[in-house]
Scaffold this motif. Structure first.
Motif, PDB file in Angstrom:
ATOM      1  N   ASN A 114       3.187  -2.078  -6.262  1.00 50.20           N
ATOM      2  CA  ASN A 114       4.030  -3.281  -6.233  1.00 50.20           C
ATOM      3  C   ASN A 114       5.278  -3.118  -5.365  1.00 50.20           C
ATOM      4  O   ASN A 114       5.825  -4.114  -4.872  1.00 50.20           O
ATOM      5  N   GLY A 115       5.770  -1.903  -5.230  1.00 50.65           N
ATOM      6  CA  GLY A 115       6.984  -1.725  -4.441  1.00 50.65           C
ATOM      7  C   GLY A 115       7.369  -0.257  -4.339  1.00 50.65           C
ATOM      8  O   GLY A 115       6.647   0.638  -4.781  1.00 50.65           O
ATOM      9  N   PHE A 116       8.548  -0.036  -3.730  1.00 46.86           N
ATOM     10  CA  PHE A 116       9.113   1.305  -3.611  1.00 46.86           C
ATOM     11  C   PHE A 116      10.541   1.284  -4.150  1.00 46.86           C
ATOM     12  O   PHE A 116      11.274   0.306  -3.958  1.00 46.86           O
ATOM     13  N   VAL A 117      10.915   2.371  -4.816  1.00 46.55           N
ATOM     14  CA  VAL A 117      12.264   2.529  -5.348  1.00 46.55           C
ATOM     15  C   VAL A 117      12.898   3.723  -4.636  1.00 46.55           C
ATOM     16  O   VAL A 117      12.252   4.760  -4.474  1.00 46.55           O
ATOM     17  N   HIS A 140      12.073   2.237  10.880  1.00 49.14           N
ATOM     18  CA  HIS A 140      11.738   1.660  12.182  1.00 49.14           C
ATOM     19  C   HIS A 140      12.308   0.241  12.253  1.00 49.14           C
ATOM     20  O   HIS A 140      12.555  -0.403  11.236  1.00 49.14           O
ATOM     21  N   SER A 141      12.513  -0.220  13.471  1.00 43.68           N
ATOM     22  CA  SER A 141      12.966  -1.601  13.647  1.00 43.68           C
ATOM     23  C   SER A 141      11.897  -2.564  13.154  1.00 43.68           C
ATOM     24  O   SER A 141      12.176  -3.643  12.646  1.00 43.68           O
ATOM     25  N   SER A 142      10.628  -2.164  13.296  1.00 46.40           N
ATOM     26  CA  SER A 142       9.533  -2.933  12.729  1.00 46.40           C
ATOM     27  C   SER A 142       9.167  -2.309  11.379  1.00 46.40           C
ATOM     28  O   SER A 142       8.860  -1.121  11.298  1.00 46.40           O
ATOM     29  N   HIS A 143       9.247  -3.091  10.324  1.00 46.78           N
ATOM     30  CA  HIS A 143       9.011  -2.537   8.994  1.00 46.78           C
ATOM     31  C   HIS A 143       7.917  -3.281   8.236  1.00 46.78           C
ATOM     32  O   HIS A 143       8.003  -3.481   7.029  1.00 46.78           O
ATOM     33  N   GLY A 144       6.891  -3.707   8.982  1.00 51.63           N
ATOM     34  CA  GLY A 144       5.740  -4.323   8.347  1.00 51.63           C
ATOM     35  C   GLY A 144       6.119  -5.555   7.547  1.00 51.63           C
ATOM     36  O   GLY A 144       6.890  -6.401   7.999  1.00 51.63           O
ATOM     37  N   SER A 145       5.611  -5.639   6.348  1.00 55.00           N
ATOM     38  CA  SER A 145       5.872  -6.807   5.497  1.00 55.00           C
ATOM     39  C   SER A 145       6.885  -6.491   4.403  1.00 55.00           C
ATOM     40  O   SER A 145       6.961  -7.204   3.414  1.00 55.00           O
ATOM     41  N   LYS A 171       0.850  -1.183   0.000  1.00 53.87           N
ATOM     42  CA  LYS A 171       0.000   0.000   0.000  1.00 53.87           C
ATOM     43  C   LYS A 171       0.894   1.245   0.000  1.00 53.87           C
ATOM     44  O   LYS A 171       2.024   1.212   0.490  1.00 53.87           O
ATOM     45  N   LEU A 172       0.364   2.326  -0.534  1.00 57.04           N
ATOM     46  CA  LEU A 172       1.110   3.585  -0.497  1.00 57.04           C
ATOM     47  C   LEU A 172       1.467   3.962   0.934  1.00 57.04           C
ATOM     48  O   LEU A 172       2.518   4.569   1.192  1.00 57.04           O
ATOM     49  N   ALA A 173       0.623   3.580   1.881  1.00 54.62           N
ATOM     50  CA  ALA A 173       0.867   3.913   3.285  1.00 54.62           C
ATOM     51  C   ALA A 173       2.121   3.247   3.834  1.00 54.62           C
ATOM     52  O   ALA A 173       2.696   3.708   4.827  1.00 54.62           O
ATOM     53  N   ASP A 174       2.591   2.166   3.183  1.00 55.21           N
ATOM     54  CA  ASP A 174       3.792   1.478   3.666  1.00 55.21           C
ATOM     55  C   ASP A 174       5.053   2.323   3.493  1.00 55.21           C
ATOM     56  O   ASP A 174       6.123   1.947   4.000  1.00 55.21           O
TER      57      ASP A 174
END
Length: 355
Positions: free
Chosen positions: A198-201, A209-214, A71-74
């Protein structure tokens, strides 16, 4: 050296035949290398144009962009000099009444993204349902201001600009914004930070963050190597080239060994006259290098000539640095092949050889 060259002038047919064989080997090496470069360039050209360093994908997608969903929010999990979303879609670009149909790779990002290509004609994307096409598509008949469809959707988008030709996964590229691509995909969300990508470049990206979701971090090199079929394709062609180096070594080695056996009596006479083993080996090496250089130079010239008349659709790229390295490898194979006869030359007894 003088003895070797003089013999080559005297035995023109014999040495011309071996030079011809080496020419064919060099030609095949250069042609395979050009095709490998062309296929590699066709798969990754658009990626190289981004000049990015990192890619972030869903960690459950086996490092494959097309299978990743975020998601864009990621984006909140990522920091970097520049961070931009990326969405892709492979399909057929077509005009009304299907006058033009072309398989393309659609790439979507934010309108002011650093990976959005520089426009050569027309203008940048500044509204809904707009896209940019590469110059290669313009050459196929697509025009500025034209409404086109992507895939089987009935929605139309307008061509507003063109940019320097580039390819992704062998297909020409088009660029649009995230919202437009999601509308073309008939996604339920086409605005806000819950849109699917699909992703980020990024350039010099890192997790915030130490926690970075998926999310999963990939270097650009790893990302390219994970393109479907890319590594296997390159490995196959490179292995064929390496086998050709071994074949060149074997041909030179066998030829020089047989030649040495045939000329034992001559070498015996030369040793009686005071010409040492080193001078005889130097003559053999001179012949080997001369034949290799002739074959490599002519093979390279033929390759360059063929590249000028190849169809535009055939992926073929000349990398002069790589061709120079392969030329040295062929030359080294020829030298090693000639050196395989040194023991035979060293063990020649003049008395026995002359009889």
């Amino acid at each position: 050296m003088y003895l070797g060259l003089k013999e080559m002038r005297h035995e023109k047919l014999r040495y011309s035949l071996l030079s011809g064989v080496l020419l064919l080997i060099a030609l095949v090496v250069f042609m395979l290398a050009g095709l490998a470069n062309g296929l590699s360039n066709g798969n990754r050209e658009a990626i190289d144009n981004w000049q990015a360093t990192d890619v972030y994908l869903n960690q459950n997608t086996n490092e494959t962009l097309s299978a990743s969903q975020l998601k864009l929010a990621d984006q909140k999990y990522i920091k970097g000099d520049q961070v931009t979303p990326l969405a892709t879609l492979s399909g057929t670009l077509r005009t009304d009444k299907n006058r033009h149909k072309t398989t393309i790779s659609a790439l979507a990002t934010s309108r002011n993204s650093f990976i959005m290509p520089k426009v050569n004609s027309g203008h940048r994307i500044n509204g809904r349902n707009q896209l940019l096409i590469s110059d290669s598509l313009k050459a196929e008949g697509y025009k500025l201001g034209q409404n086109v469809r992507l895939g089987t959707t009935k929605r139309t988008v307008k061509i507003v600009g063109t940019y320097t030709s580039s390819t992704y996964m062998i297909s020409p590229t088009i660029y649009t914004d995230i919202a437009t691509l999601n509308r073309l995909k008939d996604m339920p969300v086409t605005s806000g930070n819950q849109q699917t990508i699909n992703g980020f470049v990024t350039k010099n990206g890192r997790f915030s963050h130490s926690s970075h979701g998926s999310l999963q971090h990939l270097t650009m090199t790893t990302f390219i190597n994970k393109l479907p079929g890319y590594s296997a394709e390159q490995l196959t062609l490179d292995t064929m080239i390496y086998f050709l180096f071994a074949i060149a070594l074997a041909i030179i080695g066998i030829f020089m060994f047989v030649l040495t056996l045939q000329k034992q009596a001559l070498f015996g006479v030369l040793k009686v006259q005071g010409i040492g083993t080193k001078h005889i080996l130097a003559a053999l090496l001179t012949q080997s290098v001369a034949m290799s250089v002739i074959g490599i130079v002519i093979g390279l010239g033929i390759t360059v000539g063929l590249a000028q008349i190849m169809p535009a659709g055939l992926p073929f790229v000349i990398n002069w640095g790589q061709f120079g390295l392969y030329s040295l490898a062929l030359l080294a194979a020829a030298v090693i092949g000639a050196l395989l006869s040194w023991r035979t030359v060293a063990n020649i007894d003049p008395a026995v050889a002359i009889g």
